[in-house]
Every structure is written in structure tokens, then in C-alpha cells.
Design an enzyme around this catalytic site. Structure first.
Site, PDB file in Angstrom:
ATOM      1  N   GLU A  93      22.222  69.217 -66.480  1.00 20.37           N
ATOM      2  CA  GLU A  93      23.378  70.127 -65.996  1.00 20.37           C
ATOM      3  C   GLU A  93      24.463  69.915 -66.890  1.00 20.37           C
ATOM      4  O   GLU A  93      24.640  69.051 -67.796  1.00 20.37           O
ATOM      5  CB  GLU A  93      24.114  69.098 -64.802  1.00 20.37           C
ATOM      6  CG  GLU A  93      25.301  69.774 -64.144  1.00 20.37           C
ATOM      7  CD  GLU A  93      25.711  69.329 -63.027  1.00 20.37           C
ATOM      8  OE1 GLU A  93      26.787  69.264 -62.530  1.00 20.37           O
ATOM      9  OE2 GLU A  93      24.973  68.862 -62.163  1.00 20.37           O
TER      10      GLU A  93
ATOM     11  N   LYS B 162      28.205  62.370 -55.774  1.00 26.05           N
ATOM     12  CA  LYS B 162      27.246  63.095 -56.597  1.00 26.05           C
ATOM     13  C   LYS B 162      27.584  63.058 -58.114  1.00 26.05           C
ATOM     14  O   LYS B 162      26.693  62.951 -58.875  1.00 26.05           O
ATOM     15  CB  LYS B 162      27.034  64.584 -56.006  1.00 26.05           C
ATOM     16  CG  LYS B 162      25.914  65.213 -56.621  1.00 26.05           C
ATOM     17  CD  LYS B 162      26.418  66.125 -57.840  1.00 26.05           C
ATOM     18  CE  LYS B 162      25.289  66.973 -58.389  1.00 26.05           C
ATOM     19  NZ  LYS B 162      25.954  67.617 -59.808  1.00 26.05           N
TER      20      LYS B 162
ATOM     21  N   ASP C 255      13.433  54.428 -61.726  1.00 27.66           N
ATOM     22  CA  ASP C 255      13.295  55.138 -60.611  1.00 27.66           C
ATOM     23  C   ASP C 255      14.645  55.739 -60.074  1.00 27.66           C
ATOM     24  O   ASP C 255      15.405  55.166 -59.304  1.00 27.66           O
ATOM     25  CB  ASP C 255      12.621  54.308 -59.476  1.00 27.66           C
ATOM     26  CG  ASP C 255      12.178  55.161 -58.227  1.00 27.66           C
ATOM     27  OD1 ASP C 255      12.610  56.329 -58.035  1.00 27.66           O
ATOM     28  OD2 ASP C 255      11.391  54.828 -57.355  1.00 27.66           O
TER      29      ASP C 255
ATOM     30  N   HIS D  33      33.906  72.842 -66.949  1.00 24.41           N
ATOM     31  CA  HIS D  33      32.380  73.119 -66.688  1.00 24.41           C
ATOM     32  C   HIS D  33      31.822  74.471 -67.275  1.00 24.41           C
ATOM     33  O   HIS D  33      30.791  74.730 -67.653  1.00 24.41           O
ATOM     34  CB  HIS D  33      32.128  72.837 -65.203  1.00 24.41           C
ATOM     35  CG  HIS D  33      30.813  73.243 -64.812  1.00 24.41           C
ATOM     36  ND1 HIS D  33      29.784  72.041 -65.132  1.00 24.41           N
ATOM     37  CD2 HIS D  33      30.143  74.062 -64.049  1.00 24.41           C
ATOM     38  CE1 HIS D  33      28.802  72.578 -64.634  1.00 24.41           C
ATOM     39  NE2 HIS D  33      28.758  73.643 -63.904  1.00 24.41           N
TER      40      HIS D  33
END
Length: 440
Positions: free
Chosen positions: A85, A280, A296, A393
Site C-alpha cells: 500500500e 486498520k 504470522d 496518499h
């Protein structure tokens, strides 16, 4: 019509690729070429990758970036981050640089306890089961001795085994709730091996227990498995400074900026829809480091989100306050991480990432990862309460859009320069690109 295939796992890698390409893609030659393009030219390295999982056909690459200038407990780190991202690494780096000059990140370990459970069904008198458990408990420990011997030598092992009555939630359901200390190993294999041994002992001893009826002796083991809900494997990371030092130069005063940050966190605490996106953003930073260090990330995600909902409503993992003109921003997050075992010694990139992190033990890695998550959240909130998230962004996403449009290197340079002074939405980039092409 596509037909099922028998014995796919027994095919060679080339045969698997050929079948996939011919069966599911329109241009089989192009598919085969793309898949083989990502093979390593080092045959030993490729074989290593092939053996990590089943039915391997190629390698799937992610960018590995570095977020420098993380001052954590007065020690400077450059943090490897594996993520696709745009703007994540940039935001983490910017936040790290900001806090480097304001005392850096202060981190501490709250706990390292991990959990596993034996789930079983018992039809009978609960008091008799409780008495049976008291009597069988020493055997549960002694029978697992060969498994825990090496872990105990290093200071780890089994912390506690509890019998829990869960019949209020599900008829006849009981469990052994077990806690472990696995030190520098994430510990999944160790925990699961212990749990399966507990289950075997439980079933065998129950079948011979004199005080049980025939039905009570027939304990049904449903499953034995570790839990990724680890509320006592917890780390805290914090940044703080006088409000006056929050000189953002964003057209607002330091106090207004601090108040906006505190309100933004308060909204994430109160509103689950916002909290999910808020967390998130934290996991953007956390997962990127977890993946780079061969841990993991799915387990970490599950544990973090369970912790965010531990009080009955999903809420923010971070906290913020202003007290006596001091701005504080902190996170408490469960992280079950390992620096030995698994991919840590096998994957060359993982070994390198851990070396860049100065070969941390599991506790140190927990603190590094927590700092990365906190930095990511600070960077996101700083943008949200000032310029908005899209300005930064979309400029980071600009190259992705230009590559999709097939821009040449000279076109990329021209458009990057153009969008230093203009808002870079997707439609704006497409329009500017088309105008540039038409002028050529």
C-alpha cells in the site's frame, strides 16, 4: 466446461503451471512466462521457496521498504516493512522523524502469556469431573515432560492448566484452558503438541476413572488448538511531549492540533465504524513489520481485533490525552511474535530484516512492532485532522496510476512535478496524462 483435476499435488511444477495456464487463462503462453519470470535464478533459493507451502507455482513479491529514525527506548532503529500500500512507509518514517526530536517512543512489555485449549464434551456430573481433573492434573504435566523439557531449560513452559465449565454457552461443553510461556518462539507448534498430549491423557484417564459412570468415561475430544486471542501477551508503546512542541505548521496552533488528535481518538473509541478503519491504519504498520520478520500476520490481526472488542464493543486500540499541557498518545496491543523457529532462520529476507533490527529477541520485536503501529496511526490521524488523508496518499499513489496508464519516464517526471502543486485524484491524474499526451 472445466473438469476437476485428480492428483494435482503429484504434478511437477511445470505441469501445474501448464494446467493452470491452459485451463484458466486466455493467453497460456503469457501466463507461463509471467509465472516463470518471478522464479529465482538461484535454484537452491527457489527450492527453498517451493517447499514453504504446497502446490507452489511461483513467488509472489511485495515491496520491502525501510522506515528509518525510529528512536525506541533511546535506541535508534531502521524498520523493514513489507507492504504493497502506498504511503504506509512514508507515513511511518515521517512520524518516526517527528517523535525522534521529542523523546522518541517509550515501550514496555505488560505480559507474554499465550493460550491454548482442549475442547471436549462430557455427559455427566460436573462435580465429579472437577474431582477427576484434580486427580489427573499431575499426569497431564508429567506426560508432557518430554515436549516441554527444552522449553523449560530456557525458562519457558506451561504456566497453568484450568478446567472450565462452558455448559452455559453450549450443552456438555467443557475445556482445558492452558497458558504458556514460549520465550523467543511464537510457539504454535509447541503449544499444539502440548494440547494434543493433554487431550490424549484426559481421554485415557477418564476411560479408566472408577468414579465415572460408563457414559461419563466416554469424554469426546472435539479439538486441541492454540488460541490467537492473547489478551495477556501485551505490549505498550507511548509518545509524549509538551503541547507547545506540537508545532505542526499546518495553519493551526499546537493546542488546537492536540485537541483535534484527542477528539479523533475519542471518535474511534465511540464509533465502531470509525474504529475499524482507525485500527486498520494501525495494522498497516504492524502487519508490514510482522510480515517482513516472518511472523504470522493473520494471527496478529485476529488477536488485535479481538482485544479491540474485549469490553463488548469494538473500539480504538490507541489512546490520547492532554494533561498539564502534556500531549500523550499510546497503544496497548497483543502481539504473539517469534524471532526463532518458523521462517526466521529459513527465509533469507527474514534473516536480513531481523539483522537490520539488530537481532531482537521476541520481547524487543514486540516493542518495535508496537511502535510502528503507533507511528502509523499518528501519521494517519495527523493527516486526517489537518490536510486530509487524500492529499498525501494520492501523491504517493501517483506512480501506481501512471504505471497503469503506461506513462513513459519523461511523462512520469512531468506529471510528478505537476502534482506537487495540484491535488492528485485519480480522475485528475488521468486528465493530466491525457492532456500531456495530446500536446506531444
Amino acid at each position: 466446461m472445466i473438469k476437476p483435476i485428480e492428483g494435482f499435488s503429484k504434478l511437477s511444477k511445470d505441469e501445474k503451471i501448464e494446467w493452470i495456464a491452459n485451463t484458466y487463462t486466455h493467453n497460456s503462453e503469457e501466463t507461463i512466462a509471467i509465472l516463470k519470470q518471478y522464479w529465482s535464478t538461484d535454484q537452491k533459493l527457489q527450492q527453498l521457496h517451493d517447499e514453504f507451502i504446497e502446490n507452489t507455482i511461483t513467488n509472489f513479491y511485495l515491496p520491502l521498504g525501510i522506515a528509518p529514525n525510529f528512536l525506541i527506548n533511546n535506541r535508534l532503529y531502521a524498520i523493514p516493512m513489507a507492504i504493497e500500500e502506498s504511503s504506509v512507509v512514508a507515513a511511518a518514517s515521517k512520524a518516526a522523524k517527528f517523535w525522534q526530536h521529542r523523546g522518541g517512543f517509550k515501550t514496555s512489555i505488560i505480559g507474554t502469556e499465550k493460550v491454548g485449549q482442549v475442547h471436549f464434551m462430557y455427559h455427566g456430573d460436573t462435580k465429579k469431573l472437577q474431582q477427576f481433573f484434580k486427580e489427573v492434573h499431575p499426569k497431564l504435566i508429567s506426560n508432557v515432560a518430554p515436549i516441554i523439557k527444552n522449553m523449560e531449560k530456557r525458562g519457558g513452559g506451561i504456566n497453568k492448566i484450568e478446567l472450565r465449565d462452558k455448559t452455559a454457552e453450549l450443552n456438555h461443553y467443557h475445556q482445558l484452558h492452558c497458558t504458556f510461556e514460549t520465550l523467543d518462539a511464537m510457539g504454535a507448534n509447541f503449544i499444539n503438541s502440548c494440547l494434543e498430549n493433554f487431550a490424549d491423557t484426559l481421554k485415557k484417564e477418564a476411560s479408566e476413572y472408577a468414579d465415572f459412570t460408563k457414559e461419563e468415561r466416554n469424554i469426546e475430544i472435539v479439538m486441541s488448538i492454540l488460541s490467537n486471542n492473547i489478551p495477556n501477551c501485551l505490549v505498550r508503546a507511548e509518545v509524549s511531549c509538551p503541547v507547545a512542541e506540537l508545532n505542526e505548521d499546518k495553519g493551526i496552533s499546537p493546542m488546537e492540533f492536540a485537541q483535534k488528535m484527542v477528539r479523533a481518538v475519542a471518535i474511534a473509541k465511540a464509533e465502531p465504524y470509525r474504529a475499524v478503519t482507525h485500527n486498520k491504519g494501525i495494522m498497516n504498520g504492524v502487519d508490514a513489520v510482522v510480515l517482513a520478520t516472518g511472523n504470522d500476520f493473520r494471527a496478529i490481526e485476529a488477536g488485535a481485533h479481538a482485544y479491540a472488542a474485549k469490553d463488548g464493543q469494538y473500539t480504538s486500540l490507541t489512546h490520547a490525552s492532554i494533561e498539564n499541557d502534556i500531549f500523550k498518545f499510546w497503544i496497548e496491543i497483543p502481539l504473539a511474535l517469534g524471532t526463532v523457529g518458523g521462517l526466521t532462520s529459513l527465509h533469507p529476507m527474514v534473516r536480513m530484516a531481523l539483522e537490520i533490527l539488530q537481532n531482537p529477541n521476541a520481547k524487543e520485536l514486540m516493542q518495535i512492532v508496537a511502535a510502528a503501529g503507533l507511528a502509523q496511526n499518528f501519521g494517519a490521524l495527523r493527516s486526517l485532522v489537518t490536510t486530509g488523508i487524500q492529499q498525501g496518499h494520492m501523491k504517493m499513489h501517483l506512480l501506481n496510476i501512471l504505471n497503469q496508464l503506461g506513462a513513459t519516464e519523461s511523462e512520469k517526471k512531468a506529471l510528478i512535478k505537476y502534482f506537487k502543486k495540484h491535488t492528485a485524484s485519480h480522475s485528475a491524474v488521468v486528465s493530466a496524462f491525457e492532456n500531456l499526451r495530446n500536446q506531444a
